[in-house]
Motif scaffolding. Structure first.
Motif, PDB file in Angstrom:
ATOM      1  N   MET A   7       7.125   1.796   3.156  1.00 27.90           N
ATOM      2  CA  MET A   7       6.761   2.989   2.391  1.00 27.90           C
ATOM      3  C   MET A   7       5.254   3.070   2.186  1.00 27.90           C
ATOM      4  O   MET A   7       4.649   4.137   2.262  1.00 27.90           O
ATOM      5  CB  MET A   7       7.476   2.971   1.034  1.00 27.90           C
ATOM      6  CG  MET A   7       7.193   4.188   0.173  1.00 27.90           C
ATOM      7  SD  MET A   7       7.642   5.743   0.961  1.00 27.90           S
ATOM      8  CE  MET A   7       9.431   5.554   1.032  1.00 27.90           C
ATOM      9  N   VAL A   8       4.623   1.924   1.910  1.00 30.24           N
ATOM     10  CA  VAL A   8       3.170   1.919   1.739  1.00 30.24           C
ATOM     11  C   VAL A   8       2.475   2.340   3.023  1.00 30.24           C
ATOM     12  O   VAL A   8       1.491   3.106   3.003  1.00 30.24           O
ATOM     13  CB  VAL A   8       2.700   0.515   1.296  1.00 30.24           C
ATOM     14  CG1 VAL A   8       1.170   0.439   1.285  1.00 30.24           C
ATOM     15  CG2 VAL A   8       3.248   0.178  -0.077  1.00 30.24           C
ATOM     16  N   ILE A   9       2.988   1.876   4.168  1.00 30.89           N
ATOM     17  CA  ILE A   9       2.388   2.245   5.449  1.00 30.89           C
ATOM     18  C   ILE A   9       2.546   3.742   5.699  1.00 30.89           C
ATOM     19  O   ILE A   9       1.605   4.430   6.133  1.00 30.89           O
ATOM     20  CB  ILE A   9       3.036   1.432   6.590  1.00 30.89           C
ATOM     21  CG1 ILE A   9       2.704  -0.058   6.421  1.00 30.89           C
ATOM     22  CG2 ILE A   9       2.553   1.935   7.943  1.00 30.89           C
ATOM     23  CD1 ILE A   9       3.393  -0.957   7.428  1.00 30.89           C
ATOM     24  N   VAL A  10       3.726   4.294   5.402  1.00 31.01           N
ATOM     25  CA  VAL A  10       3.968   5.724   5.626  1.00 31.01           C
ATOM     26  C   VAL A  10       3.071   6.566   4.728  1.00 31.01           C
ATOM     27  O   VAL A  10       2.440   7.536   5.181  1.00 31.01           O
ATOM     28  CB  VAL A  10       5.458   6.051   5.380  1.00 31.01           C
ATOM     29  CG1 VAL A  10       5.671   7.555   5.413  1.00 31.01           C
ATOM     30  CG2 VAL A  10       6.326   5.376   6.426  1.00 31.01           C
TER      31      VAL A  10
ATOM     32  N   GLY B 230       0.275   5.658   3.338  1.00 28.25           N
ATOM     33  CA  GLY B 230      -1.112   5.487   3.741  1.00 28.25           C
ATOM     34  C   GLY B 230      -1.464   6.283   4.986  1.00 28.25           C
ATOM     35  O   GLY B 230      -2.543   6.860   5.088  1.00 28.25           O
ATOM     36  N   LEU B 231      -0.516   6.329   5.933  1.00 25.50           N
ATOM     37  CA  LEU B 231      -0.788   6.995   7.204  1.00 25.50           C
ATOM     38  C   LEU B 231      -0.739   8.509   7.084  1.00 25.50           C
ATOM     39  O   LEU B 231      -1.566   9.219   7.686  1.00 25.50           O
ATOM     40  CB  LEU B 231       0.231   6.519   8.250  1.00 25.50           C
ATOM     41  CG  LEU B 231       0.051   7.060   9.672  1.00 25.50           C
ATOM     42  CD1 LEU B 231      -1.286   6.626  10.247  1.00 25.50           C
ATOM     43  CD2 LEU B 231       1.192   6.571  10.575  1.00 25.50           C
ATOM     44  N   PHE B 232       0.203   9.035   6.304  1.00 29.91           N
ATOM     45  CA  PHE B 232       0.399  10.479   6.259  1.00 29.91           C
ATOM     46  C   PHE B 232      -0.100  11.146   4.979  1.00 29.91           C
ATOM     47  O   PHE B 232      -0.040  12.366   4.873  1.00 29.91           O
ATOM     48  CB  PHE B 232       1.888  10.803   6.446  1.00 29.91           C
ATOM     49  CG  PHE B 232       2.411  10.441   7.803  1.00 29.91           C
ATOM     50  CD1 PHE B 232       2.117  11.234   8.903  1.00 29.91           C
ATOM     51  CD2 PHE B 232       3.176   9.298   7.982  1.00 29.91           C
ATOM     52  CE1 PHE B 232       2.596  10.884  10.163  1.00 29.91           C
ATOM     53  CE2 PHE B 232       3.659   8.953   9.229  1.00 29.91           C
ATOM     54  CZ  PHE B 232       3.365   9.747  10.320  1.00 29.91           C
ATOM     55  N   LEU B 233      -0.593  10.372   4.014  1.00 31.96           N
ATOM     56  CA  LEU B 233      -1.088  10.965   2.770  1.00 31.96           C
ATOM     57  C   LEU B 233      -2.501  10.503   2.445  1.00 31.96           C
ATOM     58  O   LEU B 233      -3.431  11.314   2.387  1.00 31.96           O
ATOM     59  CB  LEU B 233      -0.142  10.617   1.612  1.00 31.96           C
ATOM     60  CG  LEU B 233      -0.499  11.230   0.256  1.00 31.96           C
ATOM     61  CD1 LEU B 233      -0.395  12.741   0.322  1.00 31.96           C
ATOM     62  CD2 LEU B 233       0.407  10.695  -0.843  1.00 31.96           C
ATOM     63  N   VAL B 234      -2.688   9.202   2.260  1.00 27.97           N
ATOM     64  CA  VAL B 234      -3.991   8.702   1.840  1.00 27.97           C
ATOM     65  C   VAL B 234      -5.039   8.896   2.927  1.00 27.97           C
ATOM     66  O   VAL B 234      -6.153   9.384   2.658  1.00 27.97           O
ATOM     67  CB  VAL B 234      -3.883   7.212   1.449  1.00 27.97           C
ATOM     68  CG1 VAL B 234      -5.254   6.673   1.044  1.00 27.97           C
ATOM     69  CG2 VAL B 234      -2.892   7.033   0.317  1.00 27.97           C
TER      70      VAL B 234
ATOM     71  N   MET C   9      -9.927  11.585   5.159  1.00 28.30           N
ATOM     72  CA  MET C   9     -10.544  12.302   6.286  1.00 28.30           C
ATOM     73  C   MET C   9     -11.023  13.683   5.839  1.00 28.30           C
ATOM     74  O   MET C   9     -12.124  14.123   6.200  1.00 28.30           O
ATOM     75  CB  MET C   9      -9.537  12.430   7.431  1.00 28.30           C
ATOM     76  CG  MET C   9      -9.171  11.105   8.072  1.00 28.30           C
ATOM     77  SD  MET C   9      -7.759  11.221   9.212  1.00 28.30           S
ATOM     78  CE  MET C   9      -8.466  12.258  10.494  1.00 28.30           C
ATOM     79  N   ALA C  10     -10.200  14.371   5.037  1.00 28.03           N
ATOM     80  CA  ALA C  10     -10.600  15.685   4.535  1.00 28.03           C
ATOM     81  C   ALA C  10     -11.794  15.576   3.601  1.00 28.03           C
ATOM     82  O   ALA C  10     -12.682  16.445   3.586  1.00 28.03           O
ATOM     83  CB  ALA C  10      -9.423  16.346   3.825  1.00 28.03           C
ATOM     84  N   LEU C  11     -11.850  14.493   2.797  1.00 29.41           N
ATOM     85  CA  LEU C  11     -12.987  14.286   1.911  1.00 29.41           C
ATOM     86  C   LEU C  11     -14.274  14.116   2.714  1.00 29.41           C
ATOM     87  O   LEU C  11     -15.332  14.638   2.337  1.00 29.41           O
ATOM     88  CB  LEU C  11     -12.738  13.063   1.032  1.00 29.41           C
ATOM     89  CG  LEU C  11     -13.833  12.718   0.015  1.00 29.41           C
ATOM     90  CD1 LEU C  11     -14.025  13.861  -0.967  1.00 29.41           C
ATOM     91  CD2 LEU C  11     -13.493  11.429  -0.723  1.00 29.41           C
ATOM     92  N   TRP C  12     -14.188  13.416   3.832  1.00 29.71           N
ATOM     93  CA  TRP C  12     -15.365  13.261   4.702  1.00 29.71           C
ATOM     94  C   TRP C  12     -15.765  14.603   5.310  1.00 29.71           C
ATOM     95  O   TRP C  12     -16.951  14.929   5.375  1.00 29.71           O
ATOM     96  CB  TRP C  12     -15.067  12.229   5.790  1.00 29.71           C
ATOM     97  CG  TRP C  12     -16.126  12.152   6.863  1.00 29.71           C
ATOM     98  CD1 TRP C  12     -16.035  12.586   8.143  1.00 29.71           C
ATOM     99  CD2 TRP C  12     -17.438  11.604   6.707  1.00 29.71           C
ATOM    100  NE1 TRP C  12     -17.207  12.356   8.825  1.00 29.71           N
ATOM    101  CE2 TRP C  12     -18.092  11.751   7.960  1.00 29.71           C
ATOM    102  CE3 TRP C  12     -18.129  11.020   5.652  1.00 29.71           C
ATOM    103  CZ2 TRP C  12     -19.398  11.312   8.176  1.00 29.71           C
ATOM    104  CZ3 TRP C  12     -19.439  10.589   5.866  1.00 29.71           C
ATOM    105  CH2 TRP C  12     -20.055  10.745   7.108  1.00 29.71           C
ATOM    106  N   VAL C  13     -14.792  15.387   5.723  1.00 26.95           N
ATOM    107  CA  VAL C  13     -15.088  16.704   6.302  1.00 26.95           C
ATOM    108  C   VAL C  13     -15.778  17.597   5.287  1.00 26.95           C
ATOM    109  O   VAL C  13     -16.650  18.403   5.634  1.00 26.95           O
ATOM    110  CB  VAL C  13     -13.791  17.358   6.822  1.00 26.95           C
ATOM    111  CG1 VAL C  13     -14.017  18.824   7.188  1.00 26.95           C
ATOM    112  CG2 VAL C  13     -13.261  16.597   8.032  1.00 26.95           C
ATOM    113  N   SER C  14     -15.418  17.467   3.986  1.00 23.41           N
ATOM    114  CA  SER C  14     -16.042  18.302   2.960  1.00 23.41           C
ATOM    115  C   SER C  14     -17.529  18.021   2.799  1.00 23.41           C
ATOM    116  O   SER C  14     -18.240  18.798   2.159  1.00 23.41           O
ATOM    117  CB  SER C  14     -15.329  18.113   1.622  1.00 23.41           C
ATOM    118  OG  SER C  14     -15.619  16.843   1.062  1.00 23.41           O
TER     119      SER C  14
END
Length: 328
Positions: free
Chosen positions: A1-4, A6-10, A15-20
């Motif tokens: 669950m942590v991997i899922v 992390g991969l699809f949420l965190v 990545m979006a924070l970097w794009v901002s």
């Protein structure tokens, strides 16, 4: 669950924070150094710098604030009222009523929005019904006037065409106080009606499950004490529903600040940006104007706003235990 997670949420959030923090048009790889790093310039353009970006963002916040202030209380009260009605043990056809009240919630938002477009056209069914009682309905989705400014103007308290005094001389985020206090437009009120109609059924089921969880002994004891229905609701039912009420208000708050589908289908911000919302502005900045950095910045400001308001709501609705008096 942590991997899922992390991969699809965190990871996408980071990545979006970097794009901002970039000026990125969506054509290159934002993590290869090809996009220009601008730091907090995207946030400054939205919150600090004078210009069209800040004006549009402030306008979207104003529109969405009125949407939240009207939609959340109305849908909560309506859902609770419907739940109390269908929870009556002596009510006939309870199952049919539950299905009827819940049906709008499971209908596609795109389909419902399209139906509302037909209903609220200038010559649609709503205006036709109003004409039967001598009321000339507005051209709903083409009327940018704020309902509060219309009311004050009709009473002769404010000159809506040329406001003066404090309302015109002071501003916040590039909008005058008059623009902030003009109220939701007629078009936005239509979207509010749609939201209340489609969401009340879902929250009704949540309240209904909670009502059925209240011990009958508690209600019977209150009835023996001679309380009436209003007192039963205030002193027995609502305190027992406090955790569920917090859940409903939180879900309503989050969903209303993220409204997108109805705006995209019904108005796309028109007329005069009076139905523009931060979620749609984020989409428009990224995919229409090819400014993904600003679109991501809008999304993160909206996220911060939702977290702050949810925290404030949690604080206001917390359990308050009486303090013990110190013994002398």
């Amino acid at each position: 669950m942590v991997i899922v997670l992390g991969l699809f949420l965190v990871l996408p959030i980071l990545m979006a924070l970097w794009v901002s923090l970039l000026h990125w048009d969506g054509q290159s790889n934002p993590f290869s150094g090809q996009a220009k790093f601008v730091g907090l310039d995207n946030y400054k353009a939205l919150l600090v710098d004078d210009g069209l970006d800040r004006t549009l963002f402030a306008t979207s916040l104003r529109n969405n604030a009125y949407y939240v202030l009207l939609t959340v209380p109305v849908q909560t009260v309506l859902a609770l009222g419907l739940a109390i009605i269908v929870n009556q043990r002596l009510l006939r056809a309870r199952s049919a009523l539950r299905t009827a009240f819940f049906f709008p919630s499971v209908t596609s938002s795109i389909a419902v929005s399209t139906i509302f477009l037909f209903l609220f056209q200038g010559s649609g069914a709503v205006n036709t019904a109003l004409s039967w009682i001598g009321v000339k309905g507005p051209n709903w989705f083409n009327d940018p006037r704020g309902v509060l400014s219309m009311l004050l103007g009709g009473l002769g308290l404010v000159d809506t065409g040329h406001p003066t005094g404090l309302l015109a001389d002071h501003s916040f985020l590039g909008l005058s106080w008059f623009e902030w206090l003009a109220g939701p437009s007629v078009a936005m009120c239509t979207i509010i009606l749609l939201a209340v109609w489609t969401t009340s059924g879902t929250f009704m089921l949540i309240f209904l499950a909670a009502l059925q969880d209240i011990p009958r002994e508690l209600e019977e004891a209150a009835a023996i004490e001679g309380v009436n229905r209003r007192q039963m609701l205030r002193y027995v039912t609502l305190p027992a529903l406090r955790p569920v009420l917090f859940l409903v208000l939180t879900l309503g708050l989050i969903s209303t600040w993220q409204v997108f589908d109805q705006v995209y289908v019904m108005s796309q911000g028109a007329p005069g940006n009076t139905t523009l919302t931060p979620a749609f502005l984020s989409y428009s900045s990224a995919f229409d104007d090819a400014d993904f950095g600003q679109g991501a910045a809008i999304a993160f400001i909206l996220l911060a706003l939702i977290l702050i308001m949810t925290g404030a709501q949690r604080y206001l609705m917390r359990e308050r235990t009486p303090r013990n008096r110190r013994s002398r």
